[in-house]
Design an enzyme around this catalytic site. Sequence first.
Site, PDB file in Angstrom:
ATOM      1  N   TRP A  99       0.824  -1.206   0.000  1.00  0.00           N
ATOM      2  CA  TRP A  99       0.000   0.000   0.000  1.00  0.00           C
ATOM      3  C   TRP A  99       0.858   1.256   0.000  1.00  0.00           C
ATOM      4  CZ3 TRP A  99      -4.240  -1.536  -1.799  1.00  0.00           C
ATOM      5  CH2 TRP A  99      -4.742  -2.802  -1.449  1.00  0.00           C
ATOM      6  N   ASP A 166      -0.946   6.925   6.422  1.00  0.00           N
ATOM      7  CA  ASP A 166      -2.044   6.014   6.103  1.00  0.00           C
ATOM      8  C   ASP A 166      -2.197   5.071   7.297  1.00  0.00           C
ATOM      9  OD1 ASP A 166      -3.743   4.035   5.222  1.00  0.00           O
ATOM     10  OD2 ASP A 166      -2.567   3.478   3.461  1.00  0.00           O
ATOM     11  N   LYS A 190     -11.613  -1.619   8.960  1.00  0.00           N
ATOM     12  CA  LYS A 190     -10.819  -2.440   9.871  1.00  0.00           C
ATOM     13  C   LYS A 190     -11.319  -2.251  11.309  1.00  0.00           C
ATOM     14  CE  LYS A 190      -7.911  -2.837   6.290  1.00  0.00           C
ATOM     15  NZ  LYS A 190      -7.749  -4.019   5.449  1.00  0.00           N
TER      16      LYS A 190
END
Length: 357
Positions: A99, A166, A190
């Site tokens: 990511w 992030d 999440k």
Amino acid sequence: MKHNFGAGPCILPQEVFKQAAQAVLDFNDGLSILEISHRTTEFEAVVAEADKLVKELLNVPSGYSVLFLQGGASLQFAMVPMNLLGDGQTASYLDSGVWASKALKEAKLVGNVNVVASSKDANYTFIPKDFEIPADSAYFHYTSNNTIYGTELFEAPKTTVPVVCDMSSDIMSRVIDVSQFDLIYAGAQKNVGPAGLTIVIVKDEILNKIDRKIPSMLNYQSHIDNGSMYNTPPVFSIYVALLNLRWLKSKGGVAEIEKENKQKAEALYREIDRNPLFKGTCAVEDRSKMNVCFVMENAELEKPFLKYAEEQGIVGIKGHRSVGGFRASMYNALPITSVHALIDAMQAFEEQQAKAN
């Protein structure tokens, strides 16, 4: 009973599911949460409370705005440089996983990118350390938790440049000092809520400092000025996130859930290190508390163990295809009883193999 170790979308508290299900049938005097206008006073109250709880739970200082957006972290990969990286400037990125790599790829479409360090050559099995962030960087970007590889960076690097993070897979899982960051973004699926919602926490003073013309939907200021309602927001996702934030507050907040997350991670890593059939995949000092990645010493036993675990009601532990093995994602709502169920399965499988040999 199912023990859900899925990496995301993931487990949420049962009481949140029940409350959300009821709101689908009747949120306000016979109307479903799925059909009410986002311009109603009732939904405006939902957004206001969600905003308040994010700030309360993370102790967000004044001078920051909380936004409820769409597009996931993947859209933020582009929005961040579009809003913060001016012509001729260079942004610095830490490459610690897939990511992070995707984020810097998008930034390169906007301007210059400096990769301060990377662990790609080691299949991202550790967090790079002792790197230097140039003082003239427009900003420094890193990913705090790497879901695929099971590594986590627990301390924000010290730097004088704006810090962008992030936090998609570990936001709300541990106490952070928001004042150390200038922009935080996180896909909600999440620890916060269902897929479809992205939370952004941005320091107001870092915006509007570049000359680039930015499309309104990609401009943070547009969303700030319109209270996250520049366009129709993800109504249901925001509402479920609100329910989950209420649940987290009732648990005692982030500090209390951090204690539980630490206990869960320590218990599972202890079994991985003890059990001769299994081994961890990343550097011990960088082990994530959210995503525990491990493999078997004998790869031929992985499919049989996965099948055995599923028979015990354990789901979602198959590792990402780039790593293999297993990944146990242990987000806030996963009870420690589920972790013990996985440990019991590992020990029982160990006994089976001992008898077979």
